[in-house]
Enzyme design. Structure first.
Site, PDB file in Angstrom:
ATOM      1  N   LYS A  54      39.142 -10.637  94.372  1.00  0.00           N
ATOM      2  CA  LYS A  54      39.521  -9.794  93.132  1.00  0.00           C
ATOM      3  C   LYS A  54      40.010 -11.308  91.839  1.00  0.00           C
ATOM      4  O   LYS A  54      40.619 -11.745  92.832  1.00  0.00           O
ATOM      5  CB  LYS A  54      41.362  -8.958  93.232  1.00  0.00           C
ATOM      6  CG  LYS A  54      41.494  -8.320  91.316  1.00  0.00           C
ATOM      7  CD  LYS A  54      42.455  -7.103  91.654  1.00  0.00           C
ATOM      8  CE  LYS A  54      43.371  -8.221  91.280  1.00  0.00           C
ATOM      9  NZ  LYS A  54      43.425  -8.327  89.841  1.00  0.00           N
ATOM     10  N   GLY A  72      49.769 -15.876  94.535  1.00  0.00           N
ATOM     11  CA  GLY A  72      50.347 -15.289  93.558  1.00  0.00           C
ATOM     12  C   GLY A  72      52.070 -15.064  93.522  1.00  0.00           C
ATOM     13  O   GLY A  72      52.258 -16.358  93.977  1.00  0.00           O
ATOM     14  N   SER A  73      52.404 -14.167  92.027  1.00  0.00           N
ATOM     15  CA  SER A  73      53.465 -14.499  92.682  1.00  0.00           C
ATOM     16  C   SER A  73      54.615 -13.434  93.555  1.00  0.00           C
ATOM     17  O   SER A  73      53.952 -12.717  94.740  1.00  0.00           O
ATOM     18  CB  SER A  73      54.050 -14.362  91.449  1.00  0.00           C
ATOM     19  OG  SER A  73      54.115 -12.255  91.217  1.00  0.00           O
ATOM     20  N   VAL A  74      55.657 -14.372  93.596  1.00  0.00           N
ATOM     21  CA  VAL A  74      56.360 -13.546  94.764  1.00  0.00           C
ATOM     22  C   VAL A  74      56.712 -12.021  94.412  1.00  0.00           C
ATOM     23  O   VAL A  74      56.801 -10.743  95.250  1.00  0.00           O
ATOM     24  CB  VAL A  74      58.184 -14.280  94.936  1.00  0.00           C
ATOM     25  CG1 VAL A  74      58.893 -13.050  95.904  1.00  0.00           C
ATOM     26  CG2 VAL A  74      57.569 -15.131  95.443  1.00  0.00           C
ATOM     27  N   THR A 132      54.903  -9.857  93.223  1.00  0.00           N
ATOM     28  CA  THR A 132      53.161  -9.216  93.492  1.00  0.00           C
ATOM     29  C   THR A 132      53.194  -9.576  95.014  1.00  0.00           C
ATOM     30  O   THR A 132      52.478  -8.502  95.458  1.00  0.00           O
ATOM     31  CB  THR A 132      51.885 -10.110  92.416  1.00  0.00           C
ATOM     32  OG1 THR A 132      52.465 -10.282  91.300  1.00  0.00           O
ATOM     33  CG2 THR A 132      50.799  -9.531  92.735  1.00  0.00           C
ATOM     34  N   GLY A 133      53.671 -10.596  95.109  1.00  0.00           N
ATOM     35  CA  GLY A 133      53.239 -10.428  96.709  1.00  0.00           C
ATOM     36  C   GLY A 133      53.843  -8.912  97.478  1.00  0.00           C
ATOM     37  O   GLY A 133      53.556  -8.491  98.474  1.00  0.00           O
ATOM     38  N   GLU A 189      50.082 -16.774  99.146  1.00  0.00           N
ATOM     39  CA  GLU A 189      50.882 -17.922  99.432  1.00  0.00           C
ATOM     40  C   GLU A 189      51.742 -18.410  97.602  1.00  0.00           C
ATOM     41  O   GLU A 189      50.702 -17.717  96.886  1.00  0.00           O
ATOM     42  CB  GLU A 189      49.595 -19.019  99.314  1.00  0.00           C
ATOM     43  CG  GLU A 189      49.815 -20.735  98.102  1.00  0.00           C
ATOM     44  CD  GLU A 189      49.626 -21.289  97.247  1.00  0.00           C
ATOM     45  OE1 GLU A 189      49.666 -22.392  96.701  1.00  0.00           O
ATOM     46  OE2 GLU A 189      48.068 -21.397  98.359  1.00  0.00           O
ATOM     47  N   CYS A 204      51.817 -23.629  91.638  1.00  0.00           N
ATOM     48  CA  CYS A 204      53.013 -23.355  92.672  1.00  0.00           C
ATOM     49  C   CYS A 204      53.733 -24.775  93.571  1.00  0.00           C
ATOM     50  O   CYS A 204      54.256 -24.160  94.512  1.00  0.00           O
ATOM     51  CB  CYS A 204      52.379 -22.223  94.337  1.00  0.00           C
ATOM     52  SG  CYS A 204      52.331 -20.394  93.289  1.00  0.00           S
ATOM     53  N   GLU A 234      61.575 -19.676  90.024  1.00  0.00           N
ATOM     54  CA  GLU A 234      60.431 -20.261  88.876  1.00  0.00           C
ATOM     55  C   GLU A 234      59.825 -20.553  87.394  1.00  0.00           C
ATOM     56  O   GLU A 234      59.271 -18.907  87.357  1.00  0.00           O
ATOM     57  CB  GLU A 234      59.264 -20.466  90.147  1.00  0.00           C
ATOM     58  CG  GLU A 234      57.647 -20.300  89.527  1.00  0.00           C
ATOM     59  CD  GLU A 234      56.619 -20.330  90.857  1.00  0.00           C
ATOM     60  OE1 GLU A 234      56.006 -21.006  91.361  1.00  0.00           O
ATOM     61  OE2 GLU A 234      56.974 -18.655  91.172  1.00  0.00           O
TER      62      GLU A 234
END
Length: 491
Positions: free
Chosen positions: A183, A234-236, A238-239, A256, A291, A394
């Site tokens: 994606k 990606g971002s935290v 989203t994770g 990551e 990141c 961040e």
């Protein structure tokens, strides 16, 4: 000198979904505009996969899986090496597309396709390491294990290096015998679509699929029962959302995620090397959108003032916001207007909370060629305190925070006082100090006397909320397999 293609001619001719070896229009006819962050203009519109599209792509990947997993290891390696060869051949146009669609300067993006190709070659060579073990037991029993692929794997990649991530991150799961759905980032999908065009005839239909989309696409991939593993750069937030969505099907994840990475300099650090590391570690070239950027710099009081002065001079000399597709440009914009406003809000909060704005902090206004682009000048704060937002959250933008320290125990507490733990850097000429400090810093990857470099074969990944699992080595390859144990009764 590399011959650069015309930006308009480099763009992919397809804007649809690629799965099952063919291009498909989205079932709901949904398309999203994708922009050039360098000037804010619309480049084109790209298909948006909805849950029905995701299901069709997953079904195609699942149908291709039995034959792909049964493909001889040497033949699988040949497919990966062919893909690497083609990516290298088209490296300049892929770099041009990413410069146009992400805003990252073309001079830096030229290496991204080659990094992706190197990953494909590396994991092709690692395929023989996918092997089981024999386990000695009593004489009438024989035990052994097999390493088998998982099935359909979904890889969600980030917008700061789309083709590098898409091309490189397909390598390990394909090498292990899985079929893959990539994606692309919704903000910058164009290079991934061009990658699909380049590789369309390399792999058997359904082995590699490229599915542009936004949140509904990612959610559907996370919950689909035939997707056996999902990964994210990606971002935290989203994770965490993907982790929750994946829980009902108990599919494993590999993340990551974000970082608030520290660069810690001891009094004996080589000043020249330290200044270079601080300057480069912030990744101002792509507007701090990495990141792994060392955005928190801890300088001992004995050299703080000298180092800050030299860093400010170096940053001003090296990083000039400019047109991303111009080879002379050394700094690009952030990805969107929303990102620009977020970065500026962090800068405002830093000033409001009492940090000293030593450099930048504004939108550049002296270059008509980048008018309308989402630029923020390289920004450096000094006198930063641990409680400030710019010290804790961040930013994912070109903002560096500098701290002054004198007590080692206290500075290590501050370095670790964050929910993140992706990277860190330590500068000292004393290897005893280096080893003692490395042992105490809570991060997944630590550089000593340099910053930012990745090395194929050396595991990369974070601790705490910066991620799960390790990539760029054998750990990544094996994470796309599962162990089957076999018992033979010889009695």
């Amino acid at each position: 000198m590399t011959q650069l293609p015309d930006p308009a001619e480099a763009l992919p001719s397809h804007r649809e979904l690629f799965y099952g070896g063919e291009w498909h229009a989205p079932r709901q006819r949904q398309y999203r505009e994708t922009l050039n962050p360098g000037n804010g203009s619309v480049i084109t519109s790209v298909a948006e996969a909805d849950p029905q599209d995701v299901d069709a792509a997953v079904q195609a990947a699942a149908e291709a899986y039995p034959a792909w997993r049964s493909t001889a290891p040497a033949q699988r390696a040949g497919y990966l090496r062919k893909a690497a060869e083609l990516i290298r051949k088209h490296a300049a146009e892929l770099a041009m597309i990413d410069a146009l669609n992400t805003g990252n300067p073309i001079a830096e993006m030229l290496s991204d396709a080659n990094v992706a190709a190197a990953n494909l070659d590396y994991f092709a060579g690692l395929i023989p390491m996918i092997k089981g073990e024999t386990i000695p037991r009593e004489s009438d029993q024989f035990h052994y294990t097999l390493r088998e692929p998982l099935g359909v794997v979904a890889r969600i990649v980030a917008y700061n290096h789309p083709v590098m991530f898409a091309g490189g991150k397909m390598a390990a799961p394909l090498a292990a015998g899985n079929t893959v759905i990539v994606k692309p980032p919704e903000q910058a999908p164009l290079s991934c679509l061009r990658l699909a065009e380049i590789l369309a005839d390399v792999f058997p239909p359904g082995v590699l699929n490229i599915l542009p989309g936004s949140v509904p696409c990612g959610q559907s991939l996370s919950t689909h029962p035939l997707v056996k593993k999902i990964t994210l750069i990606g971002s935290v937030p989203t994770g965490k959302a993907i982790q929750r969505a994946a829980a009902d099907t108990l599919k494993p994840t590999l993340f990551e995620l974000g970082g608030k990475n520290a660069l810690l300099a001891f009094p004996d650090a080589d000043i020249g090397r330290l200044v270079d590391g601080i300057t480069r570690g912030m990744n101002f070239t792509w507007a701090g959108q990495s990141c792994g950027s060392t955005s928190r710099v801890f300088l001992h009081e004995l050299h703080h003032d000298e180092v800050v002065l030299r860093v400010l001079e170096r940053v001003q000399a090296m990083y000039k916001p400019g047109v991303p597709t111009d080879m002379a440009t050394t700094m690009g914009p952030v990805i969107s207007k929303v990102a620009q406003e977020r970065v500026l809000s962090f800068i405002a909060s830093g000033k409001q909370e009492g940090a000293h704005l030593a450099l930048g902090g504004v939108v550049p206004s002296n270059n008509p060629a980048i008018e309308g682009g989402y630029f923020v000048e390289p920004t450096v704060f000094t006198n930063v305190q641990p409680h400030m937002r710019i010290a804790r959250e961040e930013i994912f933008g070109p903002v560096m925070s500098v701290f002054k320290w004198k007590d080692e125990a206290e500075v290590l507490r501050q370095v670790n006082d964050t929910t993140y733990g992706l990277t860190a850097a330590v500068y000292t000429q004393n290897m005893t100090t280096a080893q003692r400090t490395v042992a105490q810093i809570e991060a997944g990857f630590i550089w000593v006397n340099q910053v930012g470099r990745h090395f194929l074969g050396v595991p990369f990944g974070g601790v705490k909320e910066s991620g799960t699992g390790r990539e760029e080595g054998l750990d990544e390859l094996l994470s796309f397999t599962q162990t089957k144990s076999v018992n033979l009764n010889l009695a």
